[in-house]
Design an enzyme around this catalytic site. Structure first.
Site, mmCIF file in Angstrom:
data_model
loop_
_atom_site.group_PDB
_atom_site.id
_atom_site.type_symbol
_atom_site.label_atom_id
_atom_site.label_comp_id
_atom_site.label_asym_id
_atom_site.label_seq_id
_atom_site.Cartn_x
_atom_site.Cartn_y
_atom_site.Cartn_z
ATOM 1 N N ASN A 221 2.457 -40.904 -2.119
ATOM 2 C CA ASN A 221 3.754 -40.970 -1.445
ATOM 3 C C ASN A 221 3.695 -41.631 -0.069
ATOM 4 O O ASN A 221 4.660 -42.255 0.358
ATOM 5 C CB ASN A 221 4.378 -39.578 -1.343
ATOM 6 C CG ASN A 221 3.519 -38.601 -0.567
ATOM 7 O OD1 ASN A 221 2.307 -38.544 -0.751
ATOM 8 N ND2 ASN A 221 4.145 -37.824 0.290
ATOM 9 N N GLY B 55 -1.848 -33.127 -1.681
ATOM 10 C CA GLY B 55 -1.171 -33.218 -2.973
ATOM 11 C C GLY B 55 -0.405 -31.942 -3.261
ATOM 12 O O GLY B 55 -0.017 -31.195 -2.354
ATOM 13 N N GLU C 68 -3.595 -30.116 2.367
ATOM 14 C CA GLU C 68 -2.177 -30.136 2.724
ATOM 15 C C GLU C 68 -1.398 -30.255 1.431
ATOM 16 O O GLU C 68 -1.538 -31.237 0.690
ATOM 17 C CB GLU C 68 -1.817 -31.287 3.662
ATOM 18 C CG GLU C 68 -0.359 -31.169 4.088
ATOM 19 C CD GLU C 68 0.092 -32.224 5.064
ATOM 20 O OE1 GLU C 68 1.005 -32.988 4.698
ATOM 21 O OE2 GLU C 68 -0.459 -32.295 6.173
ATOM 22 N N LEU C 69 -0.540 -29.251 1.184
ATOM 23 C CA LEU C 69 0.056 -29.101 -0.140
ATOM 24 C C LEU C 69 1.585 -29.173 -0.058
ATOM 25 O O LEU C 69 2.134 -29.852 0.790
ATOM 26 C CB LEU C 69 -0.438 -27.786 -0.744
ATOM 27 C CG LEU C 69 -1.970 -27.634 -0.746
ATOM 28 C CD1 LEU C 69 -2.389 -26.261 -1.266
ATOM 29 C CD2 LEU C 69 -2.635 -28.740 -1.534
ATOM 30 N N CYS D 44 6.127 -34.565 1.896
ATOM 31 C CA CYS D 44 5.844 -33.131 1.845
ATOM 32 C C CYS D 44 6.544 -32.364 2.953
ATOM 33 O O CYS D 44 6.786 -31.165 2.820
ATOM 34 C CB CYS D 44 4.344 -32.890 1.879
ATOM 35 S SG CYS D 44 3.501 -33.695 3.256
#
Length: 540
Positions: free
Chosen positions: A181, A255, A277-278, A311
């Site tokens: 992204n 992701g 980092e989710l 995100c």
């Protein structure tokens, strides 16, 4: 729809044939450039190739070689061998490399912007966010890494007699598995502090983001980074990404939360370090005293930048009851005024989703909400006339817990509007999620905004901005609470995580043991008195 948005005309990229890789296809990027960049991929000479497609038109974008698990082993071994000499490279030289990289990224931004757009489908302005981010991170760590990493004296057991020093050593090979992204930012900004800390890096970008990642790596080489210190492998997550996770000394993953859990479980079996980092289900609170003109425009940016495929983008609008009617009217009008389209130029407000899978997820969330009684205030439909995976910016109201969109991350241009009656209710609503990545608070009273922000369970909270203020403040940490991640990027945490800390303590004159014929009991009494004295004099 209460009105019809206007759209920019579709862009037809300059498609260039590549007879060497596929005589029947045309490609949206010069094949000569692709071949140069492909040489950076660790892959066998006759490797299988993957053809990516641009979401802007669906046309083939680039054909790149795929790595195997064996290739990842080769890449990690080469990186490990190179890391030993890289770790001995003077910090001043590393600084100069990153500062040159800062300049090259800004100088070559046109070609970078083109490829970022072609791979992600986002608008040019939103692609520029990535260029700016890379420059900011490069400058920050070039100018601050030495300070973050320098040995520090720490308080010893006894004043003067015990002298402790904290050191930081590179972990070795850092494996970075990055998503599609933000193909430029997320491929390279985690690598920069890892390199500055003396590590080598093995990077596995998402296949949809490979070309941008390779361009970013090539610019680092031009800036002076030894090629062997940063290895690139390409392939799917199940095999190639997993191989990076299995072999690196430290893993940095960005992701989905579901995949992040599997990464954490896999790395934990060998006690290696990791950061994640989710996902997020981020909220924006518009208080009763907010400047609605600014809040409305801020909400448009926060909800629909990169078509919501960010995100830290906002998927929940929490608006105070006293201003909700006016905000709703203004916000819907602003959304309907947005321009959409695929153009390699500044001027459009929102681009495309990245794939058929993303389009299906967005459509499913909206259709499920509509079927269960939610109101679509604007948007709510695909736009195949603009490109294969375009979807209108969509605003929902009346969303309930029975709807998938209420709690699941959409990762698309869909936001739900909720009414709240005060700060406490807004905080409860903001915290009513398994995620805790980003949030936004809008109020004219910044002291009030800070109070509300600190009560929200999110790693970053912006006051009177949607996401860019905290994201761009690279000296401060960025990351997620709860199911949104582990660890932080940016600031001191963003580089120290790539190091092993070591305590070296020198004891002078007296041992930490009975001396001069003291019995064990007498030694304990002396130590007890010493400990009480140290507390009484304010010893830390």
């Amino acid at each position: 729809m209460t009105g019809a948005p206007t759209y920019a005309a579709p862009m037809a990229p300059d498609l260039i044939a590549d007879p060497e890789t596929d005589p029947t296809a045309t490609y949206a990027v010069d094949p000569a450039l692709v071949r140069r960049l492909a040489r950076r991929v660790v892959a066998a000479p006759r490797a299988t190739h993957h053809v990516s497609h641009t979401p802007m038109t669906g046309a083939p974008l680039a054909s790149l070689p795929l790595s195997t698990r064996e290739d990842v082993v080769v890449a990690v071994d080469a990186a490990r061998a190179a890391q030993r000499s890289w770790a001995r490279t003077p910090m001043e030289l590393r600084e100069r490399i990153l500062l040159r990289y800062h300049d090259l990224v800004l100088e070559r931004q046109v070609e970078l912007l083109d490829v970022v757009q072609l791979e992600s489908g986002k608008t040019r302005l939103q692609a520029f966010e990535e260029v700016a981010d890379v420059a900011l991170v490069a400058r920050h760590y070039a100018r601050n890494a030495a300070s973050y990493l320098r040995p520090r004296r720490r308080t010893g057991l006894f004043p003067v007699l015990t002298q402790s020093t904290e050191h930081h050593h590179p972990r070795g090979v850092v494996g970075i598995v990055s998503p599609w992204n933000y193909p430029l930012s997320l491929a390279i900004t985690d690598a920069l502090p890892a390199l500055m800390a003396g590590n080598a890096v093995v990077l596995r970008p998402d296949l949809q983001a490979s070309l941008t990642a390779l361009q970013a790596v090539q610019l680092l080489t031009e800036a002076g980074l030894p090629e062997s210190v940063l290895q690139v492998v390409l392939g799917d997550g199940e095999n190639v990404g997993q191989a990076v996770v299995d072999l690196a000394d430290y893993v940095c993953f960005t992701g989905s939360t579901s995949t992040g859990r599997r990464v954490a479980a896999s790395v934990a079996t060998r006690l290696a370090g990791y950061s994640l980092e989710l996902g997020g289900k981020n909220s924006m609170y518009v208080a009763d005293d907010a400047d609605l003109d600014k809040a409305v425009q801020g909400a448009v940016r926060a909800c629909f930048s990169s078509a919501g495929q960010l995100c830290i983008s906002v998927e929940r609008l929490l608006v105070h009851a006293s201003v909700v009617d006016e905000f709703r009217t203004r916000f819907v009008a602003a959304v309907e005024a947005m321009t959409l389209g695929p153009a390699l130029a500044y001027g459009t407000d929102m681009g495309s989703l990245v794939s058929a899978a993303q389009l299906a997820r967005v459509s499913d969330h909206v259709d499920d909400a509509r079927a269960k009684g939610a109101t679509v205030l604007t948007g709510g439909r695909a736009r195949p006339d603009l490109g294969p995976w375009f979807y209108e910016p969509t605003v929902l109201e009346g969303v309930t817990a029975a709807m998938d969109v209420r709690d699941d991350e959409t990762f698309g241009p869909v936001v739900s509007l909720y009414t709240v009656h005060g700060d406490d209710e807004a905080v409860r609503a903001a915290n009513d999620t398994d995620y805790g990545l980003n949030a936004s608070v809008w109020t004219r009273d910044t002291a009030r905004g800070r109070r509300v922000a600190t009560a929200i369970e999110a790693g970053t909270v912006n006051v009177n901005e949607g996401y860019a203020a905290a994201w761009g403040s690279v000296a401060a940490p960025m990351g997620g609470m709860k199911q949104s991640g582990v660890g932080r990027r940016h600031g001191s945490e963003g580089i120290l995580k790539y190091t092993e800390s070591q305590n070296v303590t020198v004891q002078h004159v007296l041992p930490i043991a009975p001396v001069a014929g003291l019995s064990d009991e007498a030694y304990a009494r002396v130590m007890t008195a010493a400990l009480r004295t140290l507390k009484a004099v304010g010893r830390r």
